[in-house]
Write a protein that holds these residues in place. Structure first.
Motif, PDB file in Angstrom:
ATOM      1  N   LEU A  36      12.030  39.219  41.872  1.00 29.25           N
ATOM      2  CA  LEU A  36      10.678  39.493  42.361  1.00 29.25           C
ATOM      3  C   LEU A  36      10.210  40.904  42.053  1.00 29.25           C
ATOM      4  O   LEU A  36       9.038  41.196  42.149  1.00 29.25           O
ATOM      5  N   SER A  37      11.151  41.773  41.682  1.00 25.56           N
ATOM      6  CA  SER A  37      10.723  43.114  41.335  1.00 25.56           C
ATOM      7  C   SER A  37      10.282  43.178  39.873  1.00 25.56           C
ATOM      8  O   SER A  37       9.947  44.231  39.372  1.00 25.56           O
ATOM      9  N   MET A  38      10.306  42.036  39.208  1.00 29.42           N
ATOM     10  CA  MET A  38       9.903  42.027  37.800  1.00 29.42           C
ATOM     11  C   MET A  38       8.406  42.271  37.680  1.00 29.42           C
ATOM     12  O   MET A  38       7.640  41.943  38.588  1.00 29.42           O
ATOM     13  N   PRO A  39       7.986  42.833  36.564  1.00 26.66           N
ATOM     14  CA  PRO A  39       6.561  43.143  36.420  1.00 26.66           C
ATOM     15  C   PRO A  39       5.682  41.896  36.278  1.00 26.66           C
ATOM     16  O   PRO A  39       6.186  40.824  35.945  1.00 26.66           O
ATOM     17  N   ASP A  40       4.382  42.067  36.499  1.00 32.40           N
ATOM     18  CA  ASP A  40       3.433  40.954  36.439  1.00 32.40           C
ATOM     19  C   ASP A  40       3.517  40.198  35.110  1.00 32.40           C
ATOM     20  O   ASP A  40       3.356  38.984  35.070  1.00 32.40           O
ATOM     21  N   SER A  41       3.787  40.947  34.028  1.00 36.10           N
ATOM     22  CA  SER A  41       3.788  40.324  32.697  1.00 36.10           C
ATOM     23  C   SER A  41       4.790  39.163  32.615  1.00 36.10           C
ATOM     24  O   SER A  41       4.544  38.185  31.909  1.00 36.10           O
ATOM     25  N   VAL A  42       5.905  39.259  33.367  1.00 33.77           N
ATOM     26  CA  VAL A  42       6.915  38.198  33.345  1.00 33.77           C
ATOM     27  C   VAL A  42       6.331  36.914  33.943  1.00 33.77           C
ATOM     28  O   VAL A  42       6.485  35.820  33.408  1.00 33.77           O
ATOM     29  N   TYR A  43       5.621  37.062  35.068  1.00 35.01           N
ATOM     30  CA  TYR A  43       5.026  35.896  35.737  1.00 35.01           C
ATOM     31  C   TYR A  43       3.838  35.361  34.937  1.00 35.01           C
ATOM     32  O   TYR A  43       3.565  34.169  34.939  1.00 35.01           O
ATOM     33  N   MET A  44       3.125  36.263  34.250  1.00 32.06           N
ATOM     34  CA  MET A  44       1.999  35.836  33.409  1.00 32.06           C
ATOM     35  C   MET A  44       2.530  34.932  32.293  1.00 32.06           C
ATOM     36  O   MET A  44       1.956  33.888  32.010  1.00 32.06           O
ATOM     37  N   LYS A  45       3.637  35.351  31.686  1.00 37.57           N
ATOM     38  CA  LYS A  45       4.215  34.591  30.565  1.00 37.57           C
ATOM     39  C   LYS A  45       4.738  33.244  31.070  1.00 37.57           C
ATOM     40  O   LYS A  45       4.424  32.201  30.491  1.00 37.57           O
ATOM     41  N   ALA A  46       5.509  33.283  32.175  1.00 32.34           N
ATOM     42  CA  ALA A  46       6.062  32.036  32.730  1.00 32.34           C
ATOM     43  C   ALA A  46       4.919  31.100  33.120  1.00 32.34           C
ATOM     44  O   ALA A  46       4.931  29.914  32.790  1.00 32.34           O
ATOM     45  N   GLY A  47       3.895  31.647  33.800  1.00 38.90           N
ATOM     46  CA  GLY A  47       2.762  30.848  34.255  1.00 38.90           C
ATOM     47  C   GLY A  47       2.042  30.205  33.087  1.00 38.90           C
ATOM     48  O   GLY A  47       1.701  29.017  33.118  1.00 38.90           O
ATOM     49  N   SER A  48       1.838  30.988  32.039  1.00 38.00           N
ATOM     50  CA  SER A  48       1.113  30.483  30.882  1.00 38.00           C
ATOM     51  C   SER A  48       1.895  29.358  30.202  1.00 38.00           C
ATOM     52  O   SER A  48       1.312  28.345  29.793  1.00 38.00           O
ATOM     53  N   GLU A  49       3.216  29.514  30.106  1.00 38.70           N
ATOM     54  CA  GLU A  49       4.034  28.463  29.476  1.00 38.70           C
ATOM     55  C   GLU A  49       4.046  27.189  30.323  1.00 38.70           C
ATOM     56  O   GLU A  49       3.904  26.088  29.806  1.00 38.70           O
ATOM     57  N   ILE A  50       4.194  27.364  31.635  1.00 40.03           N
ATOM     58  CA  ILE A  50       4.262  26.191  32.533  1.00 40.03           C
ATOM     59  C   ILE A  50       2.938  25.416  32.502  1.00 40.03           C
ATOM     60  O   ILE A  50       2.913  24.193  32.365  1.00 40.03           O
ATOM     61  N   THR A  51       1.811  26.149  32.590  1.00 40.85           N
ATOM     62  CA  THR A  51       0.521  25.447  32.625  1.00 40.85           C
ATOM     63  C   THR A  51       0.225  24.779  31.286  1.00 40.85           C
ATOM     64  O   THR A  51      -0.306  23.677  31.255  1.00 40.85           O
ATOM     65  N   ALA A  52       0.603  25.442  30.176  1.00 43.82           N
ATOM     66  CA  ALA A  52       0.358  24.848  28.852  1.00 43.82           C
ATOM     67  C   ALA A  52       1.126  23.538  28.722  1.00 43.82           C
ATOM     68  O   ALA A  52       0.583  22.521  28.284  1.00 43.82           O
ATOM     69  N   LYS A  53       2.376  23.551  29.154  1.00 48.03           N
ATOM     70  CA  LYS A  53       3.223  22.362  29.073  1.00 48.03           C
ATOM     71  C   LYS A  53       2.677  21.244  29.964  1.00 48.03           C
ATOM     72  O   LYS A  53       2.575  20.095  29.557  1.00 48.03           O
ATOM     73  N   GLN A 125     -20.099  34.417  34.742  1.00 49.35           N
ATOM     74  CA  GLN A 125     -21.558  34.590  34.696  1.00 49.35           C
ATOM     75  C   GLN A 125     -21.933  35.986  34.201  1.00 49.35           C
ATOM     76  O   GLN A 125     -22.838  36.146  33.397  1.00 49.35           O
ATOM     77  N   MET A 126     -21.206  37.011  34.679  1.00 54.19           N
ATOM     78  CA  MET A 126     -21.532  38.397  34.341  1.00 54.19           C
ATOM     79  C   MET A 126     -21.215  38.718  32.882  1.00 54.19           C
ATOM     80  O   MET A 126     -22.018  39.301  32.177  1.00 54.19           O
ATOM     81  N   LYS A 127     -19.979  38.338  32.478  1.00 51.48           N
ATOM     82  CA  LYS A 127     -19.524  38.753  31.147  1.00 51.48           C
ATOM     83  C   LYS A 127     -19.827  37.719  30.076  1.00 51.48           C
ATOM     84  O   LYS A 127     -19.636  37.975  28.895  1.00 51.48           O
ATOM     85  N   GLU A 128     -20.248  36.539  30.508  1.00 51.93           N
ATOM     86  CA  GLU A 128     -20.494  35.427  29.594  1.00 51.93           C
ATOM     87  C   GLU A 128     -19.300  35.170  28.685  1.00 51.93           C
ATOM     88  O   GLU A 128     -19.445  34.956  27.482  1.00 51.93           O
ATOM     89  N   MET A 129     -18.116  35.319  29.256  1.00 51.39           N
ATOM     90  CA  MET A 129     -16.903  34.959  28.520  1.00 51.39           C
ATOM     91  C   MET A 129     -15.901  34.326  29.479  1.00 51.39           C
ATOM     92  O   MET A 129     -16.086  34.391  30.695  1.00 51.39           O
ATOM     93  N   LEU A 130     -14.880  33.687  28.902  1.00 55.49           N
ATOM     94  CA  LEU A 130     -13.926  32.979  29.752  1.00 55.49           C
ATOM     95  C   LEU A 130     -13.153  33.959  30.630  1.00 55.49           C
ATOM     96  O   LEU A 130     -12.708  34.996  30.146  1.00 55.49           O
ATOM     97  N   PRO A 131     -13.009  33.647  31.920  1.00 56.93           N
ATOM     98  CA  PRO A 131     -12.234  34.540  32.787  1.00 56.93           C
ATOM     99  C   PRO A 131     -10.751  34.504  32.419  1.00 56.93           C
ATOM    100  O   PRO A 131     -10.267  33.492  31.904  1.00 56.93           O
ATOM    101  N   GLY A 132     -10.055  35.593  32.679  1.00 58.96           N
ATOM    102  CA  GLY A 132      -8.631  35.661  32.335  1.00 58.96           C
ATOM    103  C   GLY A 132      -7.742  35.115  33.446  1.00 58.96           C
ATOM    104  O   GLY A 132      -8.196  34.871  34.559  1.00 58.96           O
ATOM    105  N   SER A 133      -6.463  34.944  33.112  1.00 61.40           N
ATOM    106  CA  SER A 133      -5.479  34.558  34.128  1.00 61.40           C
ATOM    107  C   SER A 133      -5.172  35.785  34.967  1.00 61.40           C
ATOM    108  O   SER A 133      -5.443  36.907  34.543  1.00 61.40           O
TER     109      SER A 133
END
Ligand code: HEC
Length: 203
Positions: A36-53, A125-133
């Motif tokens: 749990l002390s791992m940085p956000d980037s680790v969870y971003m990567k895991a999350g992105s892989e899990i949701t893609a699958k 609405q503000m940026k007229e682009m897709l929101p990020g994870s």
């Protein structure tokens, strides 16, 4: 005196070594605390892989069901399949879909999800682009959120009633989900989001 200090240094070193071993042993028994002390980037990567699958398998199963059985049957399939998907990972992490305009009342957003969904909507609405994870941390868990965007193939069940959604499909949806709010979307709209909960006790 010199000799005395030297003789006492050994037990000190041994105690320090034992303490270190204990600390590491403690970590080994509770690996989630170390992780749990791992940085956000680790969870971003895991999350992105899990949701893609998960998205791929959900989409493929849905397409197969539509081709083989037609839209009406696919609705029943989608309902069961979505529930199964959310359970299959429950021992390590929990994955769910939620939306401001939801179909299944079980997918109604909680207060954290509501604020993230509102943020994503404003951002779009503000940026007229897709929101990020994004990652949100609280005392119990690390939360990963990823927007779900409407595609062409989603319209037959989430588009406009009477246009993209046929009368028979609308009747079937209505029968299964009498308080359905997940219609009138257009391609490219924010349909909802994935939410992965990396639980502290499970990691
Ligand atoms: C065959 C009809 C059908 C198609 C096509 C379809 N869906 Fe759905 N969708 C459903 C049904 C039925 C549910 C409710 C599932 C449940 O009970 O959990 C649902 C639920 C959802 C949810 C969960 C939130 C909610 O409203 O309950 C999201 C997000 C979603 N769909 C997005 C999509 C996207 C994106 C696509 C296109 C890639 C898509 N759907 C295509 C029928 C469909």
């Amino acid at each position: 005196m010199k000799h005395f200090i030297k003789r006492n240094k050994l037990p000190c070193t041994v105690i320090a070594a034992i303490m270190l071993v204990l600390v590491f042993a403690g970590c080994a028994q509770r690996p989630h605390e170390a992780k749990l002390s791992m940085p956000d980037s680790v969870y971003m990567k895991a999350g992105s892989e899990i949701t893609a699958k998960t998205f791929d398998s959900l989409r493929n199963s849905l397409l197969k069901a539509i081709n083989e059985k037609g839209i009406e049957e696919a609705i029943t399939f989608c309902n069961l399949n979505a529930a199964l998907l959310t359970q299959s990972y429950a021992d390590t992490f929990f994955i769910k879909r939620t939306a401001l305009h939801y179909r299944n009342t079980n997918n109604q957003p909680d207060s954290l999800e509501l604020s993230v969904l509102e943020d994503m909507t404003t951002e779009m609405q503000m940026k007229e682009m897709l929101p990020g994870s994004r990652i949100v941390r609280d005392r119990e868990a690390i939360h990963y959120f990823k927007p779900i965007i409407m595609q062409g193939m989603c319209l037959s069940c989430h588009g406009k009633r009477g246009e993209q959604i046929s009368a028979t499909t609308a009747a079937q949806i209505n029968r299964l989900y009498p308080s359905d709010k997940a219609v009138n979307f257009r391609e490219g709209d924010l349909r909802g989001m994935w939410h992965i909960i990396f639980k502290k006790t499970a990691l």
